[in-house]
Design a protein around this motif. Structure first.
Motif, PDB file in Angstrom:
ATOM      1  N   GLU A 108      35.187  -0.011   2.163  1.00  0.00           N
ATOM      2  CA  GLU A 108      34.544  -1.206   2.702  1.00  0.00           C
ATOM      3  C   GLU A 108      35.028  -2.471   2.008  1.00  0.00           C
ATOM      4  OE1 GLU A 108      30.315  -1.004   2.485  1.00  0.00           O
ATOM      5  OE2 GLU A 108      30.005  -2.928   3.490  1.00  0.00           O
ATOM      6  N   ARG A 109      35.263  -2.398   0.703  1.00  0.00           N
ATOM      7  CA  ARG A 109      35.650  -3.585  -0.055  1.00  0.00           C
ATOM      8  C   ARG A 109      37.055  -4.078   0.298  1.00  0.00           C
ATOM      9  NH1 ARG A 109      35.834   0.494  -4.133  1.00  0.00           N
ATOM     10  NH2 ARG A 109      37.970   0.962  -4.808  1.00  0.00           N
ATOM     11  N   GLU A 110      37.800  -3.237   1.022  1.00  0.00           N
ATOM     12  CA  GLU A 110      39.161  -3.617   1.408  1.00  0.00           C
ATOM     13  C   GLU A 110      39.203  -4.269   2.797  1.00  0.00           C
ATOM     14  OE1 GLU A 110      42.115  -0.422  -0.414  1.00  0.00           O
ATOM     15  OE2 GLU A 110      40.474   0.555   0.677  1.00  0.00           O
ATOM     16  N   ILE A 111      38.051  -4.478   3.400  1.00  0.00           N
ATOM     17  CA  ILE A 111      37.979  -5.043   4.740  1.00  0.00           C
ATOM     18  C   ILE A 111      37.838  -6.558   4.664  1.00  0.00           C
ATOM     19  CG2 ILE A 111      36.618  -5.189   6.851  1.00  0.00           C
ATOM     20  CD1 ILE A 111      38.272  -2.634   6.594  1.00  0.00           C
ATOM     21  N   ASN A 112      38.605  -7.239   5.517  1.00  0.00           N
ATOM     22  CA  ASN A 112      38.580  -8.690   5.562  1.00  0.00           C
ATOM     23  C   ASN A 112      37.747  -9.239   6.716  1.00  0.00           C
ATOM     24  OD1 ASN A 112      39.516 -10.694   3.905  1.00  0.00           O
ATOM     25  ND2 ASN A 112      41.354 -11.110   5.112  1.00  0.00           N
ATOM     26  N   TYR A 113      37.756  -8.528   7.852  1.00  0.00           N
ATOM     27  CA  TYR A 113      37.054  -9.000   9.040  1.00  0.00           C
ATOM     28  C   TYR A 113      36.208  -7.882   9.642  1.00  0.00           C
ATOM     29  CZ  TYR A 113      40.595 -12.691   8.845  1.00  0.00           C
ATOM     30  OH  TYR A 113      41.407 -13.720   8.446  1.00  0.00           O
ATOM     31  N   TRP A 114      35.004  -8.252  10.071  1.00  0.00           N
ATOM     32  CA  TRP A 114      34.073  -7.313  10.684  1.00  0.00           C
ATOM     33  C   TRP A 114      33.617  -7.809  12.038  1.00  0.00           C
ATOM     34  CZ3 TRP A 114      33.096  -2.756   8.283  1.00  0.00           C
ATOM     35  CH2 TRP A 114      33.278  -2.661   6.906  1.00  0.00           C
ATOM     36  N   GLY A 115      33.373  -6.865  12.955  1.00  0.00           N
ATOM     37  CA  GLY A 115      32.647  -7.198  14.165  1.00  0.00           C
ATOM     38  C   GLY A 115      31.159  -7.168  13.871  1.00  0.00           C
ATOM     39  N   LYS A 116      30.359  -7.475  14.894  1.00  0.00           N
ATOM     40  CA  LYS A 116      28.903  -7.515  14.695  1.00  0.00           C
ATOM     41  C   LYS A 116      28.279  -6.136  14.809  1.00  0.00           C
ATOM     42  CE  LYS A 116      28.337 -12.311  16.163  1.00  0.00           C
ATOM     43  NZ  LYS A 116      27.679 -13.248  17.109  1.00  0.00           N
ATOM     44  N   GLY A 117      29.015  -5.190  15.365  1.00  0.00           N
ATOM     45  CA  GLY A 117      28.535  -3.820  15.449  1.00  0.00           C
ATOM     46  C   GLY A 117      27.907  -3.479  16.789  1.00  0.00           C
ATOM     47  N   THR A 118      27.916  -2.188  17.096  1.00  0.00           N
ATOM     48  CA  THR A 118      27.266  -1.671  18.296  1.00  0.00           C
ATOM     49  C   THR A 118      26.514  -0.402  17.926  1.00  0.00           C
ATOM     50  OG1 THR A 118      27.634  -1.027  20.621  1.00  0.00           O
ATOM     51  CG2 THR A 118      29.306  -0.331  19.036  1.00  0.00           C
ATOM     52  N   LEU A 119      25.294  -0.282  18.419  1.00  0.00           N
ATOM     53  CA  LEU A 119      24.421   0.812  18.019  1.00  0.00           C
ATOM     54  C   LEU A 119      24.686   2.058  18.868  1.00  0.00           C
ATOM     55  CD1 LEU A 119      22.012   1.925  16.397  1.00  0.00           C
ATOM     56  CD2 LEU A 119      20.519   0.941  18.163  1.00  0.00           C
ATOM     57  N   VAL A 120      24.863   3.170  18.189  1.00  0.00           N
ATOM     58  CA  VAL A 120      24.986   4.480  18.823  1.00  0.00           C
ATOM     59  C   VAL A 120      23.803   5.320  18.371  1.00  0.00           C
ATOM     60  CG1 VAL A 120      26.334   6.605  18.950  1.00  0.00           C
ATOM     61  CG2 VAL A 120      27.495   4.381  18.989  1.00  0.00           C
ATOM     62  N   THR A 121      23.050   5.829  19.332  1.00  0.00           N
ATOM     63  CA  THR A 121      21.901   6.676  19.033  1.00  0.00           C
ATOM     64  C   THR A 121      22.094   8.014  19.722  1.00  0.00           C
ATOM     65  OG1 THR A 121      20.459   4.744  18.901  1.00  0.00           O
ATOM     66  CG2 THR A 121      19.403   6.899  19.094  1.00  0.00           C
ATOM     67  N   VAL A 122      22.060   9.082  18.930  1.00  0.00           N
ATOM     68  CA  VAL A 122      22.236  10.437  19.463  1.00  0.00           C
ATOM     69  C   VAL A 122      20.915  11.183  19.312  1.00  0.00           C
ATOM     70  CG1 VAL A 122      23.588  12.557  19.391  1.00  0.00           C
ATOM     71  CG2 VAL A 122      24.651  10.373  18.753  1.00  0.00           C
ATOM     72  N   SER A 123      20.349  11.569  20.418  1.00  0.00           N
ATOM     73  CA  SER A 123      19.064  12.260  20.384  1.00  0.00           C
ATOM     74  C   SER A 123      19.283  13.775  20.349  1.00  0.00           C
ATOM     75  CB  SER A 123      18.233  11.888  21.604  1.00  0.00           C
ATOM     76  OG  SER A 123      18.882  12.312  22.787  1.00  0.00           O
ATOM     77  N   SER A 124      18.342  14.457  19.703  1.00  0.00           N
ATOM     78  CA  SER A 124      18.470  15.921  19.559  1.00  0.00           C
ATOM     79  C   SER A 124      17.798  16.641  20.710  1.00  0.00           C
ATOM     80  CB  SER A 124      17.869  16.356  18.238  1.00  0.00           C
ATOM     81  OG  SER A 124      16.529  15.942  18.158  1.00  0.00           O
TER      82      SER A 124
END
Length: 124
Positions: A108-124
């Motif tokens: 993680e410390r080697e990352i310069n740019y990030w997106g805002k993220g997208t949520l993935v939910t897997v139900s059992s």
């Protein structure tokens, strides 16, 4: 200005599939390695997969090997993550990321740019 925009997250049952996509702008996409990280509730962010600038070299976390596939389209400035055989433990926010100096990284410390993220939910 560098921008990364993820899409494709959602709710899926265990055993199902999802395809995430990340659109990148603001830099010469074809010269940068691309990555997918994820952060589950209460856990640290971790590398999921990475792909070098040409697409000829890839990296996968042990937990997703054989189930996830990372790919890129340098003509469209996009990187995708095909996720198959999803498990409840894959539930997380998934982030698209670009490392420093354009090379493939795993920390993680080697990352310069990030997106805002997208949520993935897997139900059992």
């Amino acid at each position: 200005q560098v921008q990364l925009a993820e899409s494709g997250g959602g709710l899926v049952q265990a055993g199902g599939s999802l395809r995430l996509s990340c659109a990148v702008s603001g830099l010469t996409f074809s010269t940068y390695a691309m990555h997918w990280f994820r952060q589950a509730p209460g856990k640290e962010r971790e590398i999921v997969a990475g792909i070098n600038y040409s697409g000829q070299s890839t990296y996968y976390a042990d937990s997703v090997k054989g189930r996830f596939t990372i790919s890129r389209d340098n003509a469209k400035n996009t990187v995708d993550l095909q996720m198959n055989s999803l498990k409840p433990e894959d539930t997380a926010v998934y982030y698209c990321a670009i490392g420093r100096y354009g090379r493939l990284v795993t920390m993680e410390r080697e990352i310069n740019y990030w997106g805002k993220g997208t949520l993935v939910t897997v139900s059992s």
